[in-house]
Structures are given as structure tokens and as C-alpha cells.
Design a protein around this motif. Sequence first.
Motif, PDB file in Angstrom:
ATOM      1  N   ASP A 216      78.224 -15.133  35.198  1.00 40.39           N
ATOM      2  CA  ASP A 216      78.384 -16.101  36.297  1.00 40.39           C
ATOM      3  C   ASP A 216      77.281 -17.160  36.325  1.00 40.39           C
ATOM      4  O   ASP A 216      77.130 -17.876  37.306  1.00 40.39           O
ATOM      5  CB  ASP A 216      78.473 -15.367  37.648  1.00 40.39           C
ATOM      6  CG  ASP A 216      77.207 -14.547  37.962  1.00 40.39           C
ATOM      7  OD1 ASP A 216      76.163 -14.799  37.326  1.00 40.39           O
ATOM      8  OD2 ASP A 216      77.267 -13.671  38.835  1.00 40.39           O
ATOM      9  N   LEU A 258      74.253 -12.889  41.657  1.00 43.28           N
ATOM     10  CA  LEU A 258      75.368 -12.963  42.615  1.00 43.28           C
ATOM     11  C   LEU A 258      75.932 -11.570  42.907  1.00 43.28           C
ATOM     12  O   LEU A 258      76.373 -11.295  44.034  1.00 43.28           O
ATOM     13  CB  LEU A 258      76.478 -13.898  42.089  1.00 43.28           C
ATOM     14  CG  LEU A 258      76.052 -15.360  41.876  1.00 43.28           C
ATOM     15  CD1 LEU A 258      77.273 -16.227  41.540  1.00 43.28           C
ATOM     16  CD2 LEU A 258      75.351 -15.931  43.110  1.00 43.28           C
ATOM     17  N   ASP A 259      75.898 -10.667  41.917  1.00 39.76           N
ATOM     18  CA  ASP A 259      76.289  -9.263  42.180  1.00 39.76           C
ATOM     19  C   ASP A 259      75.403  -8.672  43.269  1.00 39.76           C
ATOM     20  O   ASP A 259      75.865  -7.924  44.130  1.00 39.76           O
ATOM     21  CB  ASP A 259      76.100  -8.387  40.926  1.00 39.76           C
ATOM     22  CG  ASP A 259      77.137  -8.644  39.852  1.00 39.76           C
ATOM     23  OD1 ASP A 259      78.255  -9.072  40.192  1.00 39.76           O
ATOM     24  OD2 ASP A 259      76.812  -8.412  38.660  1.00 39.76           O
ATOM     25  N   ARG A 262      76.411  -9.898  46.664  1.00 39.69           N
ATOM     26  CA  ARG A 262      77.647  -9.226  47.132  1.00 39.69           C
ATOM     27  C   ARG A 262      77.345  -7.795  47.574  1.00 39.69           C
ATOM     28  O   ARG A 262      77.894  -7.312  48.560  1.00 39.69           O
ATOM     29  CB  ARG A 262      78.713  -9.250  46.029  1.00 39.69           C
ATOM     30  CG  ARG A 262      79.384 -10.621  45.894  1.00 39.69           C
ATOM     31  CD  ARG A 262      80.576 -10.566  44.956  1.00 39.69           C
ATOM     32  NE  ARG A 262      80.161 -10.462  43.564  1.00 39.69           N
ATOM     33  CZ  ARG A 262      80.001 -11.520  42.753  1.00 39.69           C
ATOM     34  NH1 ARG A 262      80.213 -12.741  43.209  1.00 39.69           N
ATOM     35  NH2 ARG A 262      79.611 -11.356  41.517  1.00 39.69           N
ATOM     36  N   SER A 263      76.456  -7.117  46.844  1.00 37.45           N
ATOM     37  CA  SER A 263      76.095  -5.744  47.222  1.00 37.45           C
ATOM     38  C   SER A 263      75.413  -5.736  48.590  1.00 37.45           C
ATOM     39  O   SER A 263      75.711  -4.896  49.445  1.00 37.45           O
ATOM     40  CB  SER A 263      75.180  -5.142  46.151  1.00 37.45           C
ATOM     41  OG  SER A 263      74.685  -3.904  46.579  1.00 37.45           O
ATOM     42  N   GLU A 265      75.778  -7.843  50.931  1.00 35.80           N
ATOM     43  CA  GLU A 265      76.795  -8.120  51.962  1.00 35.80           C
ATOM     44  C   GLU A 265      77.614  -6.867  52.272  1.00 35.80           C
ATOM     45  O   GLU A 265      77.913  -6.582  53.439  1.00 35.80           O
ATOM     46  CB  GLU A 265      77.690  -9.274  51.514  1.00 35.80           C
ATOM     47  CG  GLU A 265      76.923 -10.591  51.508  1.00 35.80           C
ATOM     48  CD  GLU A 265      77.777 -11.818  51.195  1.00 35.80           C
ATOM     49  OE1 GLU A 265      77.437 -12.903  51.656  1.00 35.80           O
ATOM     50  OE2 GLU A 265      78.784 -11.673  50.453  1.00 35.80           O
ATOM     51  N   ARG A 266      77.948  -6.116  51.242  1.00 34.21           N
ATOM     52  CA  ARG A 266      78.719  -4.872  51.456  1.00 34.21           C
ATOM     53  C   ARG A 266      77.913  -3.874  52.285  1.00 34.21           C
ATOM     54  O   ARG A 266      78.401  -3.272  53.235  1.00 34.21           O
ATOM     55  CB  ARG A 266      79.057  -4.215  50.110  1.00 34.21           C
ATOM     56  CG  ARG A 266      80.320  -4.727  49.446  1.00 34.21           C
ATOM     57  CD  ARG A 266      80.751  -3.807  48.299  1.00 34.21           C
ATOM     58  NE  ARG A 266      79.743  -3.621  47.268  1.00 34.21           N
ATOM     59  CZ  ARG A 266      79.553  -4.453  46.240  1.00 34.21           C
ATOM     60  NH1 ARG A 266      80.299  -5.530  46.108  1.00 34.21           N
ATOM     61  NH2 ARG A 266      78.608  -4.205  45.340  1.00 34.21           N
ATOM     62  N   HIS A 271      76.874 -11.573  56.241  1.00 32.92           N
ATOM     63  CA  HIS A 271      76.942 -12.641  55.246  1.00 32.92           C
ATOM     64  C   HIS A 271      75.520 -12.994  54.783  1.00 32.92           C
ATOM     65  O   HIS A 271      74.604 -13.033  55.595  1.00 32.92           O
ATOM     66  CB  HIS A 271      77.618 -13.867  55.888  1.00 32.92           C
ATOM     67  CG  HIS A 271      77.552 -15.094  55.049  1.00 32.92           C
ATOM     68  ND1 HIS A 271      78.198 -15.207  53.824  1.00 32.92           N
ATOM     69  CD2 HIS A 271      76.898 -16.270  55.243  1.00 32.92           C
ATOM     70  CE1 HIS A 271      77.943 -16.391  53.310  1.00 32.92           C
ATOM     71  NE2 HIS A 271      77.160 -17.059  54.144  1.00 32.92           N
ATOM     72  N   ASP A 308      74.680  -0.332  45.004  1.00 31.60           N
ATOM     73  CA  ASP A 308      74.837  -0.267  46.468  1.00 31.60           C
ATOM     74  C   ASP A 308      73.917   0.796  47.071  1.00 31.60           C
ATOM     75  O   ASP A 308      73.358   0.598  48.160  1.00 31.60           O
ATOM     76  CB  ASP A 308      76.293   0.047  46.853  1.00 31.60           C
ATOM     77  CG  ASP A 308      77.188  -1.186  46.738  1.00 31.60           C
ATOM     78  OD1 ASP A 308      76.722  -2.210  46.202  1.00 31.60           O
ATOM     79  OD2 ASP A 308      78.356  -1.123  47.164  1.00 31.60           O
TER      80      ASP A 308
END
Length: 340
Positions: A216, A258-259, A262-263, A265-266, A271, A308
Motif C-alpha cells: 500500500d 496502514l494495517d 486499521r488494527s 481502529e478495530r 476512528h 490486534d
Amino acid sequence: MHYLVTGGAGFVGSHVVLALRDAGHCVVVFDNLSTGHRAAVPHDVPLIVGDLSDQVLLASVLEKYSFDAVLHFAALSLVGDSMRVPFTYLRQNYLNSLNLIELCVQHGIRRFVFSSTAALFGTPEQQPIMESATINPGSPYGESKFLIERVLHWADRIHGMRSACLRYFNAAGSDPAGRAGEDHRPETHLIPLAIDTALGRRGQLAIFGSDYPTVDGTCVRDYIHVTDLANAHLAALEQIETCSVTYNVGNTTGFSNLDVIRSVERVTGQHVDWRWDARRAGDPAVLIAGSERLRRETGWVPRIASLDDIVESAYRWRLTHPDGYDSPVYSQEDCETPVP
Ligand code: UFG
């Protein structure tokens, strides 16, 4: 066993102190507290506040206690910062370590564990990176660590000092029992910054570089839980009873910046507000560990391996310690040990 831990008030060092004590060993911490925290050192562990450049103090500590081994973490450790002040990194990391290793030899200490780094590889063509990969540091920080590995090579060859060089990939997370966590000031690491952005404790997160040759366009790193990393030191201590060793320590999986967002955010359910920014000097595109040698030779296995779970561990500590080691849970009691 009795161990000296330099830099034991820092992020990785403090988790290693906990792992050593949990395993029943006696520990003394030597730290100048320039980046470490007094409160990161358990109250019943002697803390000697001093600088590694103070050879008189260091010699008196080595004389007073009879250490079975030294674990050496104290160093400047920021890749980007080292591109700004290269000579400071090269001088301080190299000379302090050289002096420490020489003093250890003079005091008959024949076991040494060294906090090395994946940053000494640059960006090799082959990933994951095996221990045999070409050394080609992309920053003065990586170079300084490589120079110290060479000092240890000669300390073994000439003086029989056995050492373990552990080349860390990206340490993150916190002690599962909540006794320690990550508190850099200023914080520059991606996971804690992304968490603080998610928690609304800081502004927009800048992502450095969008045009790396990765899936990415952002850098890829191998994140390892700090307690798994700490346990690798205990495994290495056993291994150097036989011979000197060098291990790459990571999870053998890469995640892009970016991974990581996202992690976060999870895990946080929030956000993460972020924007693109220019590349940060000195950043290799991809660093993924080949850690098979460590697993094969010592039986070490990472216990908290998913991204995570690592992020969750970092999140838990930052949530419960909004001011890091200044949070009320840590008493301000002075636990410094008088200079010998
Ligand atoms: N990053 C951003 N924005 C930020 C902070 C970091 O995009 O605000 C990016 C960096 O550019 C890099 C990635 O996130 O691409 C990881 O950066 P970190 O600063 O979290 O960690 P580094 O990979 O630079 O360095 C860490 C340790 C080093 C060690 C290295 C080994 O700090 O000591 O891992 O992989 F050598």
C-alpha cells in the motif's frame, strides 16, 4: 543469578527486568533516566542513576556486586533522530558500549546480552531477514549497533566473553500484569501515537511516506510483543552458556503502517484521523524477521503474536495510565540506590 541491566528503566529494559525477577533472579538497574523512568523500576530492585560514560561509577558498581551477566539496553534508539544528529548516536552508543564491555572483561564478567536492532540490515532484498543477511545499515543508529556487535565478537575471540546479540524488530505492547508499559517522551512510535490519536489525546497522525515499494506504499514492520521480546533474553542467557549467539527477534509477519491504523481502529472502536506526510529519513521500506534460529535453538515462541493482541496490550496500558509513569498508580517514592 545476579544480573546488571543497563537501561533497565526504559521500555524494553524494564520488561526484561520484570521477566528476570519473575524467573527468580536478582537484578540491579543502571540508568541515567534520560529517557527511562524511575517508576518503571520495581521498588525492590536497586536502581543506580548514572551515565555509562562515568567509568569510575560503573567500575565501582561492577566491583560491589558480583554479576553473572550484564544485559545492555542503555542507548539512543531512534532511527529518525539518528539521521539528524549522527555523530551523537555513533559516539554515544559505540563508546559507552565499548567502555562497558571492556570493564566487564576487566571484572571477569563473561556473559553479555546486547540489545541490537533490525535497523542494521537496511532493506535487504530477501524477506524475512535471516541472521546471515547482508549488513547494510540505513541509519547511524543501525550502524552504531553493528559496531557494538563487532566489539562483542572480539571480546569473545580474545577474552572468551560469550554474548547474545538480539536484533529486535518493532517492540510494542505492555506487561500483561499491567506493571510496565511504553512511555517515550516525546513519543515517536507508530502504535502508541495511533492509539493516542484514536483516544483524542493528540491531533492528526502523520504517515511518513506513501510511495514505498510495498503493498500500500507505506513501510512494513514486524511487531513483537515486548514481553515475548523480554523472554527471548532469558532464552538467550541460557544459550550463551554454550556459545555466543546472534538472533533476529520478531514474529515473522509484516504489517504496513496502514494495517496498524486499521488494527488500532478495530481495537479501540475509534476512528484514527491521519494524513500523508513526506518520508522520514532513515526508514527502511520493509523489515520482517526470520526468527527460526531463535525458535529452533532455544525453543522460544512468541505468546502474543497477533497484531490486534499487541495493539490491545498497548491500548490497555495507555488507557489506564493516561500520564504514563506519572499516572497516580505509580507512587513518587524515591527508590534510588546510593552510589556505591
Ligand atoms: N511512522 C509514521 N508516523 C509516525 C511515526 C512512525 O508514519 O508518526 C512510521 C515510520 O515512518 C515507520 C513505522 O511507522 O515506517 C514504524 O516507525 P516507528 O518509529 O514506530 O519504529 P521504527 O521502525 O522506526 O523503529 C523501531 C525502533 C528501532 C528499531 C526498529 C527495528 O524504534 O529502535 O524498530 O525495526 F531499530
